[in-house]
Design an enzyme around this catalytic site. Structure first.
Site, PDB file in Angstrom:
ATOM      1  N   LYS A  75      67.909   1.733 -65.650  1.00  0.00           N
ATOM      2  CA  LYS A  75      66.949   1.674 -66.572  1.00  0.00           C
ATOM      3  C   LYS A  75      67.474   2.967 -67.438  1.00  0.00           C
ATOM      4  O   LYS A  75      67.323   2.733 -68.938  1.00  0.00           O
ATOM      5  CB  LYS A  75      65.696   2.243 -65.756  1.00  0.00           C
ATOM      6  CG  LYS A  75      65.184   1.466 -64.850  1.00  0.00           C
ATOM      7  CD  LYS A  75      65.579   0.209 -64.285  1.00  0.00           C
ATOM      8  CE  LYS A  75      64.653  -0.854 -63.620  1.00  0.00           C
ATOM      9  NZ  LYS A  75      65.011  -1.082 -62.333  1.00  0.00           N
ATOM     10  N   ASP A  83      65.445   7.552 -53.241  1.00  0.00           N
ATOM     11  CA  ASP A  83      65.801   6.421 -54.399  1.00  0.00           C
ATOM     12  C   ASP A  83      65.338   6.998 -55.735  1.00  0.00           C
ATOM     13  O   ASP A  83      64.134   7.488 -56.030  1.00  0.00           O
ATOM     14  CB  ASP A  83      64.976   5.269 -54.037  1.00  0.00           C
ATOM     15  CG  ASP A  83      65.512   4.096 -54.846  1.00  0.00           C
ATOM     16  OD1 ASP A  83      66.279   4.165 -55.733  1.00  0.00           O
ATOM     17  OD2 ASP A  83      64.982   2.935 -54.469  1.00  0.00           O
ATOM     18  N   TRP A 141      58.693  -0.240 -53.547  1.00  0.00           N
ATOM     19  CA  TRP A 141      59.307  -1.377 -54.192  1.00  0.00           C
ATOM     20  C   TRP A 141      59.503  -2.866 -53.349  1.00  0.00           C
ATOM     21  O   TRP A 141      60.038  -2.450 -52.165  1.00  0.00           O
ATOM     22  CB  TRP A 141      60.688  -0.983 -54.535  1.00  0.00           C
ATOM     23  CG  TRP A 141      61.491  -1.966 -55.282  1.00  0.00           C
ATOM     24  CD1 TRP A 141      61.193  -2.499 -56.388  1.00  0.00           C
ATOM     25  CD2 TRP A 141      63.058  -2.115 -55.227  1.00  0.00           C
ATOM     26  NE1 TRP A 141      62.198  -3.401 -57.090  1.00  0.00           N
ATOM     27  CE2 TRP A 141      63.319  -3.054 -56.156  1.00  0.00           C
ATOM     28  CE3 TRP A 141      64.008  -1.583 -54.261  1.00  0.00           C
ATOM     29  CZ2 TRP A 141      64.634  -3.598 -56.327  1.00  0.00           C
ATOM     30  CZ3 TRP A 141      65.174  -2.316 -54.413  1.00  0.00           C
ATOM     31  CH2 TRP A 141      65.295  -3.062 -55.343  1.00  0.00           C
TER      32      TRP A 141
HETATM   33  C1  LMR Z   1      61.541  -3.979 -60.588  1.00  0.00           C
HETATM   34  O1  LMR Z   1      61.069  -3.273 -59.728  1.00  0.00           O
HETATM   35  O2  LMR Z   1      61.041  -4.668 -61.282  1.00  0.00           O
HETATM   36  C2  LMR Z   1      62.823  -3.334 -60.760  1.00  0.00           C
HETATM   37  O3  LMR Z   1      63.349  -2.659 -60.009  1.00  0.00           O
HETATM   38  C3  LMR Z   1      63.714  -4.488 -60.981  1.00  0.00           C
HETATM   39  C4  LMR Z   1      64.097  -5.179 -59.703  1.00  0.00           C
HETATM   40  O4  LMR Z   1      65.327  -5.427 -59.413  1.00  0.00           O
HETATM   41  O5  LMR Z   1      63.139  -5.723 -59.059  1.00  0.00           O
END
Ligand code: LMR
Length: 394
Positions: free
Chosen positions: A243, A208, A127
């Protein structure tokens, strides 16, 4: 003082929200930020959340502080949801946190307090906010291989051989399910193999879990957490209710730390509460109070499971629908990885020039890496989407 600062670019994911909103084209499609959308393209408050909120309005007598750890009822319900009924409660601390990101931030500071020289290993890719969030808190980060962009598969052997060489005491950040951004998760057997390595090498899992219920089901999606918690001496789990309860802006999550024994657990408990007091003092209450009502009431809980199942099934069907639409238009390109992935995300697997062209020429928004949020696909936009993707590949 502040005039010495330089401007920084907008966040790679959140920046897309404003860009999309400002685009006047009616046919535009938002595949950017990870929020669930209905067939109509909306992100409504879940019906069960509305019901719980009404109960709160009618029955809540006070908004007085609860404390640094938040609501005990919320924490125990979340602990059970994530770790299962037979989790080692005497070794486990769970606190309410301001969303998954808030939880990750507190976890980062706990790692620094406990082991300032430990590195945190993150998947390549991960992420996009993991890196600035954890490194910004002062942690040193390293990466392990995860995704093969050529065949859209997990590089499991490379991941394992890299982690086998990680120094004992290092921390390994893992996505429990719906890996963000690839959508590819380890199989249960692979989780078992990885757990053996973590135990042998004395590595600490930091899991996570932001999409529980979005891959295969509430219990299936936490297999790795439940399996590891039976085997490893210590672990960290950051969870988010953004979510699966649709509570994005209410900021609801938990941080759990599994300690080596009950004595160490009590020390962790005191440290974590002390730490929270120095950052945000107490977590926001409203969303957690809603989740607590839902999880602690059999009828509300089953209504929630029905809505969650509906969301998961819709995501799955949109993956299939887009893949089918692409197959119809071109036999030259293989997008079958779309249906092998789970949850909200996967890479389309196209170069940045085509990502930018999709935005500029067709009003289709996705992260520069070509990560798409499949919740943005609907039966009414899938043909336009598939036409546009194929047009940019020509
Ligand atoms: C995403 O990856 O789009 C979500 O987890 C929202 C975010 O905060 O980035």
């Amino acid at each position: 003082m502040f005039e010495s600062l330089q401007p920084v670019s907008a966040d790679a994911i959140l920046g897309l929200i404003a860009e999309y909103k400002d685009d006047p084209r009616t046919e535009k499609i938002d595949l950017g930020v990870g929020v669930y959308r209905t067939t109509e393209g909306d992100t409504p408050v879940l019906q069960v959340v509305k019901r719980a909120e009404q109960i709160l309005i009618d029955e809540q007598e006070s908004k007085v502080y609860i404390g640094t750890a938040g609501s005990a009822d919320f924490n125990s319900a979340m602990q059970e949801l994530i770790f299962g009924e037979s989790c080692p409660v005497d070794r486990l601390v769970t606190i309410q946190a301001p969303g998954g990101s808030g939880s990750l931030r507190v976890a980062a500071s706990m790692i620094l307090r406990a082991s300032p020289t430990a590195s945190v290993w993150v998947s390549e890719p991960t992420w996009p906010n993991h890196t600035p969030l954890l490194a910004g808190a002062g942690l040193s980060l390293k990466s392990y291989p995860y995704y093969n962009a050529l065949n859209h598969e997990i590089k499991f052997d490379d991941m394992i051989s890299t982690l086998k060489d990680a120094p004992a005491g290092d921390v390994v950040l893992l996505h429990a399910c719906c890996h963000n951004p690839t959508g590819l998760d380890l199989s249960n057997d692979e989780w078992r193999t990885l757990t053996d390595i973590m135990v042998d090498r004395n590595l600490i899992p930091f899991i996570d879990i932001a999409y529980q219920g979005f891959a295969e089901g509430l219990n299936e999606d936490v297999f790795c957490i439940r399996h590891m918690s039976e085997r490893v001496p210590e672990m960290i789990v950051s969870s988010s209710c953004s979510k699966n309860f649709g509570l994005y802006r209410d900021r609801v999550g938990t941080l759990s730390i599994l300690a080596i024994n009950d004595k160490a657990r009590d020390v962790v408990d005191s440290q974590i509460n002390n730490l929270v007091r120095t950052i945000y003092s107490v977590p926001p209450d409203h969303g957690a109070a809603v989740v607590s009502l839902i999880l602690n009431d059999a009828e509300l809980r089953s209504a929630w499971v029905i809505e969650l199942t509906e969301m998961r099934e819709r995501l799955k069907s949109m993956r299939v629908m887009l893949n089918d639409a692409l197959i119809l238009r071109s036999s030259k390109h293989d997008f079958s990885h779309l249906v092998r992935a789970t949850g909200m995300f996967c890479f389309l697997g196209i170069p940045i020039e085509q990502v930018l062209r999709l935005k500029k020429d067709f009003g289709i928004y996705m992260v520069d890496s070509s990560r798409i949020n499949v919740a943005g696909i609907t039966p009414s936009n899938v043909n336009y989407l598939a036409d546009s993707i194929i047009a940019t590949l020509r």
